[in-house]
Design an enzyme around this catalytic site. Structure first.
Site, PDB file in Angstrom:
ATOM      1  N   CYS A  44       0.782  -1.125  -0.016  1.00 35.88           N
ATOM      2  CA  CYS A  44       0.085   0.326  -0.068  1.00 35.88           C
ATOM      3  C   CYS A  44       0.909   1.292  -0.130  1.00 35.88           C
ATOM      4  O   CYS A  44       1.430   1.672   1.137  1.00 35.88           O
ATOM      5  CB  CYS A  44      -0.998  -0.124   1.164  1.00 35.88           C
ATOM      6  SG  CYS A  44      -1.870   1.458   1.423  1.00 35.88           S
ATOM      7  N   CYS A  98      -0.445   4.353   1.986  1.00 36.00           N
ATOM      8  CA  CYS A  98      -0.670   3.959   3.469  1.00 36.00           C
ATOM      9  C   CYS A  98       0.802   4.273   3.779  1.00 36.00           C
ATOM     10  O   CYS A  98       0.965   4.870   5.002  1.00 36.00           O
ATOM     11  CB  CYS A  98      -0.948   2.719   4.013  1.00 36.00           C
ATOM     12  SG  CYS A  98      -2.357   2.071   2.910  1.00 36.00           S
ATOM     13  N   ASP A  99       1.893   3.867   2.989  1.00 29.89           N
ATOM     14  CA  ASP A  99       3.351   3.650   3.769  1.00 29.89           C
ATOM     15  C   ASP A  99       4.137   4.463   3.038  1.00 29.89           C
ATOM     16  O   ASP A  99       5.494   4.686   3.533  1.00 29.89           O
ATOM     17  CB  ASP A  99       3.749   2.122   3.613  1.00 29.89           C
ATOM     18  CG  ASP A  99       2.852   1.118   4.504  1.00 29.89           C
ATOM     19  OD1 ASP A  99       2.315   1.566   5.256  1.00 29.89           O
ATOM     20  OD2 ASP A  99       2.684   0.128   3.979  1.00 29.89           O
TER      21      ASP A  99
END
Ligand code: NAP
Length: 314
Positions: A131, A134-135
């Site tokens: 992701c 997200c990261d």
């Protein structure tokens, strides 16, 4: 109390079904699991949802939720742990709590696929991620690799250039599967390099990822690449574990449907990526959610009619 409609999953398919069934005043109950919101929550910009030129994925989901809430959708946080699709009413369990419903709309979506390497698994959360949205922030300034050649890989690579000056896309073929516009954007981005006809054989590191062992599929040659992180963007698999043995699934695990949303069990419908091995778009998922809602409405009206006939005979 028996619900009219329960919807499992809260991506665009589930939310479109919720809007339609809520407008029928069925007061649908949507059960939002661990992946609430679906893949749009992990997407950056959406530029192909008809009528909306550009919107962030999470904002589109929030707007759909607001729309569904306005007409009376009720939301429940929790993972469905068991279903009994043959019983009447249909049974849906969230842990030990039982919910009963006349119709069920399954829109549990799909989850990111992994390459299946032992070393990849070892480094999940320590430099390996599926992701980017997200990261990505955690990899600021590091050289990054992205595996895949589809729209997800291009989107991730472009997004990651916000944080990193060097993003390398590793693709197993010499041409991309991604849509033309995404290909053009990625190929024109000076921070993105491409390594063609190549697969990752091993993720290398100690506490965190430090590199990759690669193999050329053309020459068989092995090489090493220094990276600070690896993003896997090689597609998705349907979230259908819960329905194994109760619904017909194809060999990749997608729910097999007839007329787009019919699962073969009366009152049970499937919509969105959970049953879509081909289109996988927010717009097509929404359309399938609408179809499932209209089928649910038809089923409920037949049940009501039968109930009325029975009470007249009494
Ligand atoms: P995808 O289109 O199925 O692409 C997966 C890519 O990963 C392919 O290039 C495939 O290679 C490669 N791959 C698969 N298994 C692999 C493995 N084990 N090792 C190495 N490479 C592997 O999946 P996606 O990119 O997630 O897209 C899914 C759908 O969502 C598509 O319909 C796409 O249009 C849509 N989507 C759209 C957007 C957007 O419009 N902004 C963004 C994301 C996704 P091959 O090409 O050789 O098969």
């Amino acid at each position: 109390m028996v619900e009219n409609v329960i919807i499992i999953g809260s991506g665009p398919a589930g939310l479109a079904a919720a809007i339609y069934t809520a407008r029928e005043e069925f007061k649908p109950l949507m059960i939002k699991g661990a992946g609430a919101g679906g893949q749009l929550l992990l997407t950056t910009d959406v530029e192909n949802y008809p009528g909306i030129e550009r919107i962030a994925g999470p904002e589109l989901i929030r707007s759909m939720e607001k729309h569904a809430t306005k007409f009376g959708t009720r939301f429940l946080e929790g993972d469905v742990t068991k279903v009994d699709l043959k019983s009447r009413p249909i049974k849906v369990y969230v842990g030990s709590k039982l919910y009963e419903t006349h119709t069920l709309i399954i829109s549990t979506g799909a989850s990111a696929k992994w390459m299946g390497l032992a070393s990849e698994k070892n480094f999940i959360g320590r430099g390996v991620s599926s992701c980017a949205t997200c990261d990505g922030f955690f990899f600021r300034g590091k050289p990054i690799a992205v595996v895949g050649g589809g729209d997800s890989a291009m989107e991730d690579a472009i997004f990651l250039t916000k944080f990193c000056n060097s993003v390398t896309v590793i693709h197993r073929r010499d041409s991309l599967r991604a849509s033309k516009i995404m290909q053009e954007r990625a190929l024109a981005n000076p921070k993105i390099k491409f390594v063609w006809d190549t697969v990752v054989e091993e993720v290398i590191g100690d506490a965190k990822v430090t590199g990759l062992r690669l193999k050329s599929l053309k020459t068989g040659e092995a090489s090493e690449m220094k990276v600070g992180g690896l993003f896997i963007a090689i597609g998705h698999q349907p979230n259908t574990e819960l329905f194994k043995g109760q619904l017909e699934l194809d060999k990749e695990g997608y729910i097999v449907t007839k007329d787009d949303v019919l699962t073969g069990i009366d009152g049970v419908y499937a919509a969105g990526d959970v049953a879509d091995r081909f289109y996988k778009q927010a717009a097509t998922a929404s359309g399938a959610g609408v179809k499932a809602a209209l089928r649910a409405r038809e089923h409920i009206s037949i049940l009501k009619f039968e109930e009325e006939q029975k009470s007249k005979q009494r």
